[in-house]
Design an enzyme around this catalytic site. Sequence first.
Site, PDB file in Angstrom:
ATOM      1  N   GLY A  65     -16.560   6.149  -6.041  1.00 24.29           N
ATOM      2  CA  GLY A  65     -16.598   5.477  -7.305  1.00 24.29           C
ATOM      3  C   GLY A  65     -17.613   4.172  -7.362  1.00 24.29           C
ATOM      4  N   ASN A  78     -14.838   8.453  -9.552  1.00 24.09           N
ATOM      5  CA  ASN A  78     -13.671   7.354  -9.751  1.00 24.09           C
ATOM      6  C   ASN A  78     -14.163   6.389 -10.631  1.00 24.09           C
ATOM      7  OD1 ASN A  78     -12.303   5.016  -9.216  1.00 24.09           O
ATOM      8  ND2 ASN A  78     -11.401   5.896  -7.449  1.00 24.09           N
ATOM      9  N   HIS A  94     -14.564   7.719   0.026  1.00 27.06           N
ATOM     10  CA  HIS A  94     -14.264   6.214   0.216  1.00 27.06           C
ATOM     11  C   HIS A  94     -15.630   5.747   1.087  1.00 27.06           C
ATOM     12  CE1 HIS A  94     -12.379   2.532   0.563  1.00 27.06           C
ATOM     13  NE2 HIS A  94     -11.277   2.871   0.078  1.00 27.06           N
ATOM     14  N   GLY A  95     -16.032   4.934   0.286  1.00 23.98           N
ATOM     15  CA  GLY A  95     -17.182   4.061   0.843  1.00 23.98           C
ATOM     16  C   GLY A  95     -18.487   4.846   0.702  1.00 23.98           C
ATOM     17  N   GLU A  98      -4.940   9.347  -8.273  1.00 24.48           N
ATOM     18  CA  GLU A  98      -4.721   8.673  -7.191  1.00 24.48           C
ATOM     19  C   GLU A  98      -3.537   7.766  -7.484  1.00 24.48           C
ATOM     20  OE1 GLU A  98      -8.676   7.289  -5.752  1.00 24.48           O
ATOM     21  OE2 GLU A  98      -7.466   6.068  -4.524  1.00 24.48           O
ATOM     22  N   THR A 104      -9.167  -2.724  -1.675  1.00 26.07           N
ATOM     23  CA  THR A 104      -9.048  -1.484  -1.938  1.00 26.07           C
ATOM     24  C   THR A 104      -8.449  -0.731  -1.055  1.00 26.07           C
ATOM     25  OG1 THR A 104     -10.539   0.626  -2.312  1.00 26.07           O
ATOM     26  CG2 THR A 104     -11.481  -0.827  -0.707  1.00 26.07           C
ATOM     27  N   THR A 105      -8.057   0.852  -1.125  1.00 25.44           N
ATOM     28  CA  THR A 105      -7.548   1.418  -0.260  1.00 25.44           C
ATOM     29  C   THR A 105      -7.923   1.280   1.176  1.00 25.44           C
ATOM     30  OG1 THR A 105      -7.389   3.171  -2.087  1.00 25.44           O
ATOM     31  CG2 THR A 105      -6.283   3.776   0.080  1.00 25.44           C
ATOM     32  N   ASP A 159     -12.396   3.912 -11.595  1.00 28.91           N
ATOM     33  CA  ASP A 159     -11.667   2.596 -11.646  1.00 28.91           C
ATOM     34  C   ASP A 159     -12.372   1.179 -11.860  1.00 28.91           C
ATOM     35  OD1 ASP A 159      -9.549   4.175 -10.699  1.00 28.91           O
ATOM     36  OD2 ASP A 159      -9.658   3.454  -8.706  1.00 28.91           O
ATOM     37  N   HIS A 160     -13.668   1.069 -11.380  1.00 30.52           N
ATOM     38  CA  HIS A 160     -14.194   0.019 -11.467  1.00 30.52           C
ATOM     39  C   HIS A 160     -14.696  -0.402 -12.769  1.00 30.52           C
ATOM     40  CE1 HIS A 160     -13.565  -0.976  -7.451  1.00 30.52           C
ATOM     41  NE2 HIS A 160     -14.374   0.387  -6.906  1.00 30.52           N
ATOM     42  N   GLU A 185      -7.708  14.824   1.636  1.00 31.81           N
ATOM     43  CA  GLU A 185      -9.032  13.938   1.477  1.00 31.81           C
ATOM     44  C   GLU A 185      -9.287  13.276   2.672  1.00 31.81           C
ATOM     45  OE1 GLU A 185      -9.466  11.586  -2.043  1.00 31.81           O
ATOM     46  OE2 GLU A 185     -10.913  10.483  -1.019  1.00 31.81           O
ATOM     47  N   ARG A 199      -4.112  -3.332 -11.533  1.00 35.04           N
ATOM     48  CA  ARG A 199      -4.953  -4.194 -11.686  1.00 35.04           C
ATOM     49  C   ARG A 199      -6.502  -3.710 -12.197  1.00 35.04           C
ATOM     50  NH1 ARG A 199      -6.875  -4.283  -5.204  1.00 35.04           N
ATOM     51  NH2 ARG A 199      -4.523  -4.592  -5.038  1.00 35.04           N
ATOM     52  N   HIS A 200      -6.532  -2.414 -12.502  1.00 33.23           N
ATOM     53  CA  HIS A 200      -7.584  -1.740 -13.108  1.00 33.23           C
ATOM     54  C   HIS A 200      -7.192  -0.754 -13.900  1.00 33.23           C
ATOM     55  CE1 HIS A 200      -7.543   0.760  -9.488  1.00 33.23           C
ATOM     56  NE2 HIS A 200      -8.299   0.016  -8.946  1.00 33.23           N
ATOM     57  N   ARG A 245      -2.501   1.919  -9.803  1.00 30.99           N
ATOM     58  CA  ARG A 245      -2.127   1.408  -8.863  1.00 30.99           C
ATOM     59  C   ARG A 245      -0.855   0.394  -9.633  1.00 30.99           C
ATOM     60  NH1 ARG A 245      -5.674  -0.167  -4.306  1.00 30.99           N
ATOM     61  NH2 ARG A 245      -4.128  -1.675  -3.871  1.00 30.99           N
ATOM     62  N   HIS A 304      -7.174   5.645 -10.075  1.00 34.01           N
ATOM     63  CA  HIS A 304      -5.918   5.131  -9.314  1.00 34.01           C
ATOM     64  C   HIS A 304      -5.065   4.291 -10.166  1.00 34.01           C
ATOM     65  CE1 HIS A 304      -4.840   3.268  -5.220  1.00 34.01           C
ATOM     66  NE2 HIS A 304      -3.871   3.619  -5.959  1.00 34.01           N
TER      67      HIS A 304
HETATM   68  N1  PXP Z   1     -11.019   7.998  -2.223  1.00 31.32           N
HETATM   69  C1  PXP Z   1      -9.729   7.220  -2.118  1.00 31.32           C
HETATM   70  C2  PXP Z   1      -8.571   7.726  -1.878  1.00 31.32           C
HETATM   71  C3  PXP Z   1      -9.851   6.169  -2.777  1.00 31.32           C
HETATM   72  O1  PXP Z   1      -8.925   5.494  -2.648  1.00 31.32           O
HETATM   73  C4  PXP Z   1     -11.107   5.573  -3.314  1.00 31.32           C
HETATM   74  C5  PXP Z   1     -11.346   4.011  -3.693  1.00 31.32           C
HETATM   75  O2  PXP Z   1     -10.481   4.095  -4.858  1.00 31.32           O
HETATM   76  C6  PXP Z   1     -12.220   6.500  -3.200  1.00 31.32           C
HETATM   77  C7  PXP Z   1     -12.129   7.807  -2.750  1.00 31.32           C
HETATM   78  C8  PXP Z   1     -13.585   5.956  -3.697  1.00 31.32           C
HETATM   79  O3  PXP Z   1     -14.118   5.162  -2.746  1.00 31.32           O
HETATM   80  P1  PXP Z   1     -15.360   4.186  -3.317  1.00 31.32           P
HETATM   81  O4  PXP Z   1     -14.825   3.524  -4.643  1.00 31.32           O
HETATM   82  O5  PXP Z   1     -15.673   3.245  -2.332  1.00 31.32           O
HETATM   83  O6  PXP Z   1     -16.409   5.122  -3.718  1.00 31.32           O
END
Ligand code: PXP
Length: 402
Positions: A367, A161, A345-346, A224, A254-255, A163-164, A305, A203-204, A199, A197
């Site tokens: 991400g 991901n 996520h995380g 996403e 974040t989500t 996004d950052h 997911e 924002r990004h 949004r 993503h």
């Molecule tokens: N999956 C989903 C659905 C998310 O919303 C995110 C965060 O954008 C991620 C995965 C990736 O999460 P992380 O950035 O914490 O790795």
Amino acid sequence: MEVNLVDNTSRWGVNKDLLLERSKILLDLLDCSSHQVSIVFMDDQDMGEYNLSYRNKNEPTNVLSFPAAEQEIAFPEELTRQELGDVLISLETAQREAIEKKVTLHHRITELIIHGILHLLGYDHECSSQEAEQMWELEQQLFKQIHNTSGRSSMPHLAINVDHVATIRQARGNTEPDPVLAAGICELAGAAGIVVHLREDRRHIQDRDIILLRETIKTKMNLEMAATKDIIDIALDIKPDMITLVPEKRKELTTEGGLDVIDNHKKLKKVIVKMTKAGIPVSIFIDPDAAQIDASLEIGATFVELHTGRYADAKSETEQDNEFRQLEAAAELAFEAGLRVNAGHGLDYQNTARIAALPTVEELSIGHAVISRAVFVGLDQAVREMRDCLAWGTAQHHCCRM
Ligand code: PXP
């Protein structure tokens, strides 16, 4: 051993890696590990044509086997002793039979692959009732053995991901760093997909990013998004390789949490119908919960997911173990129900290996940890190190099973 798996259908719900692996295990169990076989998935119409030409039956069937030894080969001298032949399977018929028998599609396809390959080896249930019984028993036994050994042997796909990268760019509102360039670096470092993503508050990731990414991503673009009209229209226009529906709140960092598929049943189903018409498979980001899995299946999602956030944020080993067990059970449940399973996520360099070891998880979406590490070691290196974590987790799983 070579299994050539050809899919002549346009279905997305079939996990070809898994079926390929099951076919290889089967050849091993049958002492045919040096043999070659082709398995071809088709729809009812094509199967009907083969059934008419070769068996004079004007209807589709579930499986047809063509032993190499009986085929008319243009260059027989090129036929090696190792070639077993071709197995044709109608996925439409397999799907109907799976529903009738109340088993998953993968379960039924595996049964048909076993049946077809036994025919290639000379077993024939039409010869006598005794042979039919023997073949049936062997099929049962092989199915159990495959089920006990199977699961993904290669590591799950790593989807990055980016996004950052866009978050840093937006901090200054100028043009760098560019998430489009970042995506290319991730792919060169071995990422199997790119996630962005879009949004509502932009924002990004910006609209320009997804337009360019659609043109440049060579692996797989996973968009996403929230299930809102504007974003749905953009997705239908851009046509990513898949979308992942997520909940979205303006004030969240974040989500937060998975989608409540039960509460949003109607709305999500409509989105899935639209995306399906446009040829875009849909994944739904959900908490590891049986009711959410059932609801996702019910509305026609291709993937779920699984939200790994609670596992990643656990404050103690016991808490993390509990969260892991829920993810493990949910992944198994979703997979057996016929859904394809991703997770994310995380996830970071410490906690990812354990999730990568889950044999039913096809892809991890990561991400923040990778982009953070990239600040110190570079993006290429950060992606490669994360791939190592996935490979290590997968290897651990295989050690544990032996
Ligand atoms: N999956 C989903 C659905 C998310 O919303 C995110 C965060 O954008 C991620 C995965 C990736 O999460 P992380 O950035 O914490 O790795």
